[in-house]
Enzyme design. Structure first.
Site, PDB file in Angstrom:
ATOM      1  N   ASP A 181       1.302  12.140  -8.106  1.00 28.94           N
ATOM      2  CA  ASP A 181       0.999  11.362  -7.141  1.00 28.94           C
ATOM      3  C   ASP A 181      -0.352  12.359  -6.382  1.00 28.94           C
ATOM      4  OD1 ASP A 181       0.851  10.828  -4.074  1.00 28.94           O
ATOM      5  OD2 ASP A 181       2.622   9.830  -4.005  1.00 28.94           O
ATOM      6  N   HIS A 182      -1.706  12.059  -6.508  1.00 26.11           N
ATOM      7  CA  HIS A 182      -2.948  12.563  -5.779  1.00 26.11           C
ATOM      8  C   HIS A 182      -2.492  12.090  -4.316  1.00 26.11           C
ATOM      9  CE1 HIS A 182      -5.063   8.241  -4.959  1.00 26.11           C
ATOM     10  NE2 HIS A 182      -5.670   9.534  -4.055  1.00 26.11           N
ATOM     11  N   LYS A 186      -4.167  16.759  -2.124  1.00 29.75           N
ATOM     12  CA  LYS A 186      -5.185  16.776  -0.824  1.00 29.75           C
ATOM     13  C   LYS A 186      -5.288  17.892  -0.466  1.00 29.75           C
ATOM     14  CE  LYS A 186      -5.634  12.266  -0.732  1.00 29.75           C
ATOM     15  NZ  LYS A 186      -7.209  11.628  -1.107  1.00 29.75           N
ATOM     16  N   ASP A 239       1.649  -0.274  -4.059  1.00 28.68           N
ATOM     17  CA  ASP A 239       0.311   0.684  -4.250  1.00 28.68           C
ATOM     18  C   ASP A 239      -0.211   2.095  -3.296  1.00 28.68           C
ATOM     19  OD1 ASP A 239      -2.245   0.943  -5.096  1.00 28.68           O
ATOM     20  OD2 ASP A 239      -2.928   0.149  -3.559  1.00 28.68           O
ATOM     21  N   HIS A 244       2.177   7.150  -1.548  1.00 31.22           N
ATOM     22  CA  HIS A 244       1.436   8.673  -0.884  1.00 31.22           C
ATOM     23  C   HIS A 244       2.572   8.116   0.469  1.00 31.22           C
ATOM     24  CE1 HIS A 244      -1.084   7.910  -4.587  1.00 31.22           C
ATOM     25  NE2 HIS A 244      -1.625   6.869  -3.739  1.00 31.22           N
TER      26      HIS A 244
HETATM   27  C1  BG6 Z   1      -5.091   4.235  -5.198  1.00 36.38           C
HETATM   28  C2  BG6 Z   1      -4.050   3.522  -5.338  1.00 36.38           C
HETATM   29  O1  BG6 Z   1      -3.152   4.706  -5.799  1.00 36.38           O
HETATM   30  O2  BG6 Z   1      -5.286   5.322  -3.482  1.00 36.38           O
HETATM   31  C3  BG6 Z   1      -5.861   2.497  -4.372  1.00 36.38           C
HETATM   32  O3  BG6 Z   1      -4.017   2.374  -6.340  1.00 36.38           O
HETATM   33  C4  BG6 Z   1      -5.843   3.504  -2.821  1.00 36.38           C
HETATM   34  O4  BG6 Z   1      -5.396   1.374  -3.797  1.00 36.38           O
HETATM   35  C5  BG6 Z   1      -6.332   5.368  -2.956  1.00 36.38           C
HETATM   36  O5  BG6 Z   1      -7.631   3.194  -2.808  1.00 36.38           O
HETATM   37  C6  BG6 Z   1      -6.494   5.436  -1.854  1.00 36.38           C
HETATM   38  O6  BG6 Z   1      -6.792   6.904  -2.596  1.00 36.38           O
HETATM   39  P1  BG6 Z   1      -7.710   8.040  -1.390  1.00 36.38           P
HETATM   40  O7  BG6 Z   1      -7.656   9.114  -2.692  1.00 36.38           O
HETATM   41  O8  BG6 Z   1      -8.927   7.347  -1.407  1.00 36.38           O
HETATM   42  O9  BG6 Z   1      -7.211   8.047   0.197  1.00 36.38           O
END
Ligand code: BG6
Length: 495
Positions: A181-182, A186, A239, A244
């Protein structure tokens, strides 16, 4: 300190993620001297391409997307030889046999077991097949150093997530699995843990006695861009919220961990998910609001409505915005609403957590003094502004007693001179070092789906009659304003 010799194989290596995120991250890790000299990045994609061409493209990606800007020649020349491109079908056994040989050669040279990292940056339909092939070839057998990294989406609902977990866990041990979960990579998100648990100042008031409610808002200006084919089967709930946003909620609501052990942190987060009150299908309309953007304007440009975006069904029922009110039913949070929302084509791009405190128990000031009264708020800015603001009342200078809100601000820009690593740098280094703290465990993913599932089902079974219901470039539908306004609250706007 340098990490172990490593071969990282990226399935789906010719895709966008590799180009924009993974390679810039690995490149930066190498500049910061984390990567061993014995390091190899094998990118496997279905497109035919020479390695030299591929490397050129990645170089271009680094120049465009690396936080450090354009790559220095010396640094790129030191990194580029790690990369190799191979084309092939993910079902083709040769890919795996070749990989096996490479690993054997590498291990012989290193004189020890090396890290064998398999990164699935592919369409989820290939997850299980690739895992199976890795298993058949014996590539998954090293329980300590063979690791599988899985990008989202992890399932499309509770049932599919369970099935995928079951399959993966029949091949890998849980500790070999790194579900990404990127957001957890952060800096500002990791800082929530430091902020809460490295300070004695905030924890005593971090509960229902002092906190009125919490808001988690993740807004984006962008629309679906060229991802219509994926997004139209996903939507904002799947999504953004299921992963997130729920993870942010866990970090705000979790109990203090005993240690920084991966499972300890993940247990405490899982506890939050288990405490979240389930929303019955009949009550979904009371607790959740959905939206889909219509055509509108952003920065003077006209932008299309969702239903006319490329690869989107012209009658699509997919939500591009979702807002939900949750309760965490435990001692700490009883009756404290957690309002969350996320949407595309919003007025601003920002991810913000607001913790709003209760009013003072007795108001000593006369009405004239408090005309401008605002509750105490702590605003945790995840991005693009990074930092924390605490809003409190102060006496406005002047001959009369007049109160007005002021902010006490900590921001990264002014506080830290050094560059701030990107989420993927942190997460990739963690995989290389074998630290799963910031990754999702099977039970967490399933618990989050369990919460989202009734809403998802209700919305799927009952197509919206009023989509599109918000204009691109605004803050989402009326119903989301009403959801929070019913309780006498309103969404925080960030200056
Ligand atoms: C992704 C989603 O996981 O996160 C995208 O699939 C979204 O739709 C993105 O734009 C947002 O990531 P960040 O790091 O730009 O907030």
């Amino acid at each position: 300190t340098k990490t172990k010799p490593t071969i990282i194989t990226i399935f789906g290596g010719s895709g966008d993620l590799t180009w924009r995120k993974l390679i810039p991250a690995l490149f930066n890790l190498n500049i910061d001297e984390w990567l061993n000299e014995q390091f190899k990045i094998i990118c496997i994609g279905r497109t035919e391409m020479e390695t030299s061409k591929f490397v050129e493209k990645l170089h271009d990606g680094v120049n465009q997307f690396s936080r450090r800007g354009k790559a220095q020649k010396k640094e790129w020349d030191a990194f580029a030889p790690f990369i190799e491109y191979r084309s092939g079908d993910f079902n083709n056994k040769t890919i795996y046999n070749d990989l096996k040989k490479d690993i054997q050669v590498f291990e012989k040279e290193a004189g020890e077991s090396i890290n064998k990292i398999y990164y699935l940056a592919v369409n989820p339909q290939f997850f299980e097949d690739i895992a199976e092939k890795l298993h058949e070839t014996g590539l998954a057998a090293d329980k300590e150093f063979a690791r599988l990294v899985i990008e989202k989406p992890f399932g499309t609902d509770l049932a599919t997530a369970k099935q995928l977990n079951e399959k993966l866990l029949s091949i890998f041990d849980e500790k070999q699995l790194y579900r990404i979960d990127h957001y957890l990579g952060k800096e500002t998100v990791q800082n929530i843990l430091a902020f809460r648990f490295a300070n004695a100042l905030f924890e005593p008031i971090w509960n229902r006695n002092f906190i009125d409610h919490v808001q988690i808002s993740v807004s984006e200006k962008i629309g679906v861009e060229d991802r219509g084919a994926y997004y139209d089967h996903s939507g904002a709930l799947r999504d953004m919220i299921q992963n997130h946003v729920m993870q942010l909620l866990c970090l705000i609501a979790m109990e203090p961990p005993v240690s920084f052990d991966a499972d300890e942190i993940r247990n405490k987060k899982a506890d939050v998910l288990h405490a979240i009150r389930k929303i019955n299908r009949e009550a979904v309309h009371e607790y959740a609001a959905r939206g889909q953007y219509g055509a509108g304007w952003q920065e003077g440009d006209q932008v299309p409505g969702y239903r006319t975006e490329k690869n989107v069904d012209p009658n699509s029922n997919t939500e591009t915005f979702a807002a939900i009110k949750f309760f965490v039913d435990n001692w700490r949070w009883s009756n404290v609403p957690f309002y969350v929302r996320s949407g595309k084509r919003m007025q601003q791009t920002n991810s913000v957590i607001t913790v709003q405190f209760k009013p003072v128990p007795h108001q000593s000031f006369p009405d004239e003094a408090i005309e401008n009264w605002q509750p105490n708020r702590m605003i945790i800015n995840i991005q693009p502004e990074m930092g924390i603001r605490i809003r409190f009342q102060a006496k406005k200078p002047g001959l009369k007693m007049q109160l007005s809100p002021v902010d006490m601000v900590f921001n990264y820009k002014d506080t830290y001179a050094a560059g701030i690593p990107e989420g993927y740098e942190t997460l990739l280094l963690d995989v290389i070092e074998g630290d799963a703290t910031l990754f999702m465990r099977a039970d967490q993913v399933e618990a989050a789906w369990e919460i989202i599932n009734p809403i998802l089902q209700t919305w799927t079974d009952n197509p919206s009659v009023n989509f599109p219901n918000y204009v691109a470039g605004t803050n989402g539908p009326e119903t989301a304003e009403a959801l929070i306004a019913r309780d006498g609250n309103n969404w925080t706007t960030v200056p």
